[in-house]
Write a protein that holds these residues in place. Structure first.
Motif, PDB file in Angstrom:
ATOM      1  N   MET A   1       0.853  -1.201   0.000  1.00  0.00           N
ATOM      2  CA  MET A   1       0.000   0.000   0.000  1.00  0.00           C
ATOM      3  C   MET A   1       0.889   1.252   0.000  1.00  0.00           C
ATOM      4  SD  MET A   1      -2.945   1.132   2.744  1.00  0.00           S
ATOM      5  CE  MET A   1      -3.672  -0.463   2.907  1.00  0.00           C
ATOM      6  N   THR A   2       0.586   2.193  -0.882  1.00  0.00           N
ATOM      7  CA  THR A   2       1.384   3.426  -0.884  1.00  0.00           C
ATOM      8  C   THR A   2       0.934   4.319   0.276  1.00  0.00           C
ATOM      9  OG1 THR A   2      -0.168   4.679  -2.222  1.00  0.00           O
ATOM     10  CG2 THR A   2       1.454   3.359  -3.420  1.00  0.00           C
ATOM     11  N   ILE A   3       1.716   5.348   0.538  1.00  0.00           N
ATOM     12  CA  ILE A   3       1.341   6.266   1.621  1.00  0.00           C
ATOM     13  C   ILE A   3       0.012   6.944   1.280  1.00  0.00           C
ATOM     14  CG2 ILE A   3       1.987   8.426   2.780  1.00  0.00           C
ATOM     15  CD1 ILE A   3       4.896   7.498   2.574  1.00  0.00           C
ATOM     16  N   ILE A   4      -0.146   7.301   0.023  1.00  0.00           N
ATOM     17  CA  ILE A   4      -1.394   7.982  -0.360  1.00  0.00           C
ATOM     18  C   ILE A   4      -2.593   7.040  -0.166  1.00  0.00           C
ATOM     19  CG2 ILE A   4      -2.667   8.947  -2.340  1.00  0.00           C
ATOM     20  CD1 ILE A   4       0.038  10.166  -3.259  1.00  0.00           C
ATOM     21  N   GLU A   5      -2.416   5.785  -0.527  1.00  0.00           N
ATOM     22  CA  GLU A   5      -3.516   4.816  -0.320  1.00  0.00           C
ATOM     23  C   GLU A   5      -3.804   4.637   1.169  1.00  0.00           C
ATOM     24  OE1 GLU A   5      -2.819   2.033  -4.294  1.00  0.00           O
ATOM     25  OE2 GLU A   5      -1.845   1.497  -2.403  1.00  0.00           O
ATOM     26  N   ALA A   6      -2.732   4.554   1.960  1.00  0.00           N
ATOM     27  CA  ALA A   6      -2.921   4.361   3.412  1.00  0.00           C
ATOM     28  C   ALA A   6      -3.690   5.537   4.008  1.00  0.00           C
ATOM     29  CB  ALA A   6      -1.568   4.210   4.097  1.00  0.00           C
ATOM     30  N   ILE A   7      -3.341   6.740   3.591  1.00  0.00           N
ATOM     31  CA  ILE A   7      -4.028   7.925   4.127  1.00  0.00           C
ATOM     32  C   ILE A   7      -5.505   7.896   3.727  1.00  0.00           C
ATOM     33  CG2 ILE A   7      -4.213  10.443   3.868  1.00  0.00           C
ATOM     34  CD1 ILE A   7      -1.095  10.452   3.710  1.00  0.00           C
ATOM     35  N   LYS A   8      -5.741   7.506   2.466  1.00  0.00           N
ATOM     36  CA  LYS A   8      -7.135   7.526   2.004  1.00  0.00           C
ATOM     37  C   LYS A   8      -7.967   6.378   2.572  1.00  0.00           C
ATOM     38  CE  LYS A   8      -6.939  10.164  -2.232  1.00  0.00           C
ATOM     39  NZ  LYS A   8      -7.417  10.216  -3.626  1.00  0.00           N
ATOM     40  N   ASN A   9      -7.315   5.270   2.914  1.00  0.00           N
ATOM     41  CA  ASN A   9      -8.059   4.105   3.432  1.00  0.00           C
ATOM     42  C   ASN A   9      -8.245   4.128   4.945  1.00  0.00           C
ATOM     43  OD1 ASN A   9      -8.332   2.993   0.934  1.00  0.00           O
ATOM     44  ND2 ASN A   9      -6.450   1.788   1.068  1.00  0.00           N
ATOM     45  N   ARG A  10      -7.523   5.004   5.644  1.00  0.00           N
ATOM     46  CA  ARG A  10      -7.620   5.035   7.108  1.00  0.00           C
ATOM     47  C   ARG A  10      -9.070   5.264   7.546  1.00  0.00           C
ATOM     48  NH1 ARG A  10      -9.128   8.061  10.343  1.00  0.00           N
ATOM     49  NH2 ARG A  10      -9.410   9.598   8.701  1.00  0.00           N
ATOM     50  N   ARG A  11      -9.503   4.536   8.571  1.00  0.00           N
ATOM     51  CA  ARG A  11     -10.872   4.693   9.069  1.00  0.00           C
ATOM     52  C   ARG A  11     -10.848   4.751  10.592  1.00  0.00           C
ATOM     53  NH1 ARG A  11     -12.024   5.294   4.621  1.00  0.00           N
ATOM     54  NH2 ARG A  11     -12.056   7.363   5.512  1.00  0.00           N
ATOM     55  N   ALA A  12     -11.851   5.400  11.139  1.00  0.00           N
ATOM     56  CA  ALA A  12     -12.062   5.339  12.590  1.00  0.00           C
ATOM     57  C   ALA A  12     -12.760   4.010  12.879  1.00  0.00           C
ATOM     58  CB  ALA A  12     -12.930   6.507  13.048  1.00  0.00           C
ATOM     59  N   ILE A  13     -12.087   3.138  13.632  1.00  0.00           N
ATOM     60  CA  ILE A  13     -12.642   1.812  13.950  1.00  0.00           C
ATOM     61  C   ILE A  13     -13.032   1.812  15.428  1.00  0.00           C
ATOM     62  CG2 ILE A  13     -12.230  -0.684  13.914  1.00  0.00           C
ATOM     63  CD1 ILE A  13     -11.840   0.434  11.130  1.00  0.00           C
ATOM     64  N   ARG A  14     -14.306   1.565  15.692  1.00  0.00           N
ATOM     65  CA  ARG A  14     -14.830   1.711  17.065  1.00  0.00           C
ATOM     66  C   ARG A  14     -15.300   0.400  17.686  1.00  0.00           C
ATOM     67  NH1 ARG A  14     -16.781   6.051  13.975  1.00  0.00           N
ATOM     68  NH2 ARG A  14     -16.052   8.103  14.682  1.00  0.00           N
ATOM     69  N   ASN A  15     -15.339  -0.676  16.889  1.00  0.00           N
ATOM     70  CA  ASN A  15     -15.793  -1.968  17.432  1.00  0.00           C
ATOM     71  C   ASN A  15     -14.655  -2.979  17.359  1.00  0.00           C
ATOM     72  OD1 ASN A  15     -18.756  -1.416  17.873  1.00  0.00           O
ATOM     73  ND2 ASN A  15     -18.542  -0.848  15.726  1.00  0.00           N
ATOM     74  N   TYR A  16     -14.390  -3.619  18.511  1.00  0.00           N
ATOM     75  CA  TYR A  16     -13.211  -4.467  18.587  1.00  0.00           C
ATOM     76  C   TYR A  16     -13.555  -5.907  18.958  1.00  0.00           C
ATOM     77  CZ  TYR A  16     -11.540   0.303  19.039  1.00  0.00           C
ATOM     78  OH  TYR A  16     -11.345   1.647  18.847  1.00  0.00           O
ATOM     79  N   ALA A  17     -12.680  -6.813  18.474  1.00  0.00           N
ATOM     80  CA  ALA A  17     -12.794  -8.225  18.847  1.00  0.00           C
ATOM     81  C   ALA A  17     -12.308  -8.390  20.288  1.00  0.00           C
ATOM     82  CB  ALA A  17     -11.933  -9.051  17.906  1.00  0.00           C
ATOM     83  N   ASP A  18     -12.781  -9.444  20.929  1.00  0.00           N
ATOM     84  CA  ASP A  18     -12.354  -9.737  22.301  1.00  0.00           C
ATOM     85  C   ASP A  18     -10.995 -10.447  22.225  1.00  0.00           C
ATOM     86  OD1 ASP A  18     -12.187 -10.216  24.960  1.00  0.00           O
ATOM     87  OD2 ASP A  18     -13.683 -11.816  25.001  1.00  0.00           O
ATOM     88  N   ARG A  19      -9.975  -9.681  21.975  1.00  0.00           N
ATOM     89  CA  ARG A  19      -8.635 -10.239  21.736  1.00  0.00           C
ATOM     90  C   ARG A  19      -7.592  -9.232  22.218  1.00  0.00           C
ATOM     91  NH1 ARG A  19      -6.386 -10.986  15.535  1.00  0.00           N
ATOM     92  NH2 ARG A  19      -4.210 -11.267  16.129  1.00  0.00           N
ATOM     93  N   PRO A  20      -6.639  -9.703  23.022  1.00  0.00           N
ATOM     94  CA  PRO A  20      -5.630  -8.745  23.518  1.00  0.00           C
ATOM     95  C   PRO A  20      -4.710  -8.270  22.400  1.00  0.00           C
ATOM     96  CG  PRO A  20      -5.104 -10.982  24.231  1.00  0.00           C
ATOM     97  CD  PRO A  20      -6.397 -11.077  23.485  1.00  0.00           C
ATOM     98  N   LEU A 121      -2.152   5.713  11.292  1.00  0.00           N
ATOM     99  CA  LEU A 121      -1.765   5.061  10.037  1.00  0.00           C
ATOM    100  C   LEU A 121      -0.990   3.771  10.320  1.00  0.00           C
ATOM    101  CD1 LEU A 121      -0.669   8.187   7.965  1.00  0.00           C
ATOM    102  CD2 LEU A 121      -2.770   6.872   7.708  1.00  0.00           C
ATOM    103  N   ALA A 122      -0.135   3.811  11.336  1.00  0.00           N
ATOM    104  CA  ALA A 122       0.644   2.615  11.674  1.00  0.00           C
ATOM    105  C   ALA A 122      -0.278   1.498  12.172  1.00  0.00           C
ATOM    106  CB  ALA A 122       1.692   2.955  12.731  1.00  0.00           C
ATOM    107  N   ALA A 123      -1.312   1.884  12.927  1.00  0.00           N
ATOM    108  CA  ALA A 123      -2.261   0.886  13.447  1.00  0.00           C
ATOM    109  C   ALA A 123      -2.894   0.113  12.290  1.00  0.00           C
ATOM    110  CB  ALA A 123      -3.334   1.578  14.284  1.00  0.00           C
ATOM    111  N   GLN A 124      -3.204   0.859  11.249  1.00  0.00           N
ATOM    112  CA  GLN A 124      -3.803   0.241  10.067  1.00  0.00           C
ATOM    113  C   GLN A 124      -2.867  -0.824   9.495  1.00  0.00           C
ATOM    114  OE1 GLN A 124      -5.999   2.242   6.246  1.00  0.00           O
ATOM    115  NE2 GLN A 124      -4.151   3.189   6.937  1.00  0.00           N
ATOM    116  N   GLU A 125      -1.594  -0.476   9.395  1.00  0.00           N
ATOM    117  CA  GLU A 125      -0.617  -1.427   8.846  1.00  0.00           C
ATOM    118  C   GLU A 125      -0.485  -2.662   9.741  1.00  0.00           C
ATOM    119  OE1 GLU A 125       2.975   0.124   7.039  1.00  0.00           O
ATOM    120  OE2 GLU A 125       4.138  -1.357   8.133  1.00  0.00           O
TER     121      GLU A 125
END
Ligand code: FMN
Length: 187
Positions: A1-20, A121-125
């Protein structure tokens, strides 16, 4: 993924799996944050990582806050609390305030915002869901948060980041953006 793609694909994620979340991944996010641009290399950020027992204490603080805010709406208190109880890790990010130097203090806040964006952005990666919260249980504008993290007086809370592996089947659709055409004046 390029930096531009990463910036455009970033999302606010508010629901999480029960996983540490692995400690190495949290450390990677913190490490990346420290590479953000910042005026005169003041590196004004500080990170308070909340997990395990500390998350239980956060839950207690959030309960008190919500009960005060919505004294007649126990269902709302309960549903709002879920945000905290289903989040494996939160990181409160503060920025140094320099006494009698409001411009430098403001620049510090801008730099800290850059650091949070880098983490996002790093979290996404790393396959992690991430959201920066200020309102509600983010408690950024509430004095309780300062006491909870034990931050010195010269630190301002910029954001409370909630992190977890994204819950499966809860894909977040792209958010609509106004074109730069409407946001740009060419001089
Ligand atoms: C400074 C700041 C504060 C935010 N505060 C909250 C918040 O309190 N609660 C929340 O759910 N999301 C919060 N967000 C996330 C935004 O709501 C989110 O970025 C926006 O809806 C756009 O969605 P996207 O990031 O997936 O494109 C915040 C984002 C920023 C940058």
């Amino acid at each position: 993924m390029t930096i531009i793609e990463a910036i455009k694909n970033r999302r606010a994620i508010r629901n999480y799996a029960d996983r540490p979340i692995e400690k190495e991944k949290i450390e990677k996010l913190l490490d990346v944050a420290t590479y953000a641009p910042n005026d005169r290399l003041r590196q004004p950020w500080h990170f308070y990582v909340i997990q395990g027992d500390a998350m239980k204490r956060y839950e207690e603080m959030a309960t008190e806050y919500l009960q005060q805010r919505f004294p007649t709406k126990p269902h709302l208190v309960e549903s709002s609390l879920k945000v905290v109880t289903t989040t494996p890790v939160a990181i409160v990010v503060t920025s140094a305030i320099i006494p009698d130097k409001p411009d430098d203090s403001e620049d510090n806040m801008f730099a800290t915002c850059c650091a949070i964006h880098s983490m996002w952005l790093a979290a996404q990666e790393l396959g992690l869901g991430f959201v920066w919260r200020t309102r509600g249980v983010g408690l950024v504008h509430d004095e309780r948060m300062h006491q909870f993290i034990g931050s010195p007086e010269n630190e301002k809370v910029i954001g409370t980041i909630f992190i977890g592996y994204p819950e499966e089947g809860k894909e977040v659709p792209p958010t609509e953006r106004i074109s730069f055409d409407e946001k740009t004046t060419w001089l």
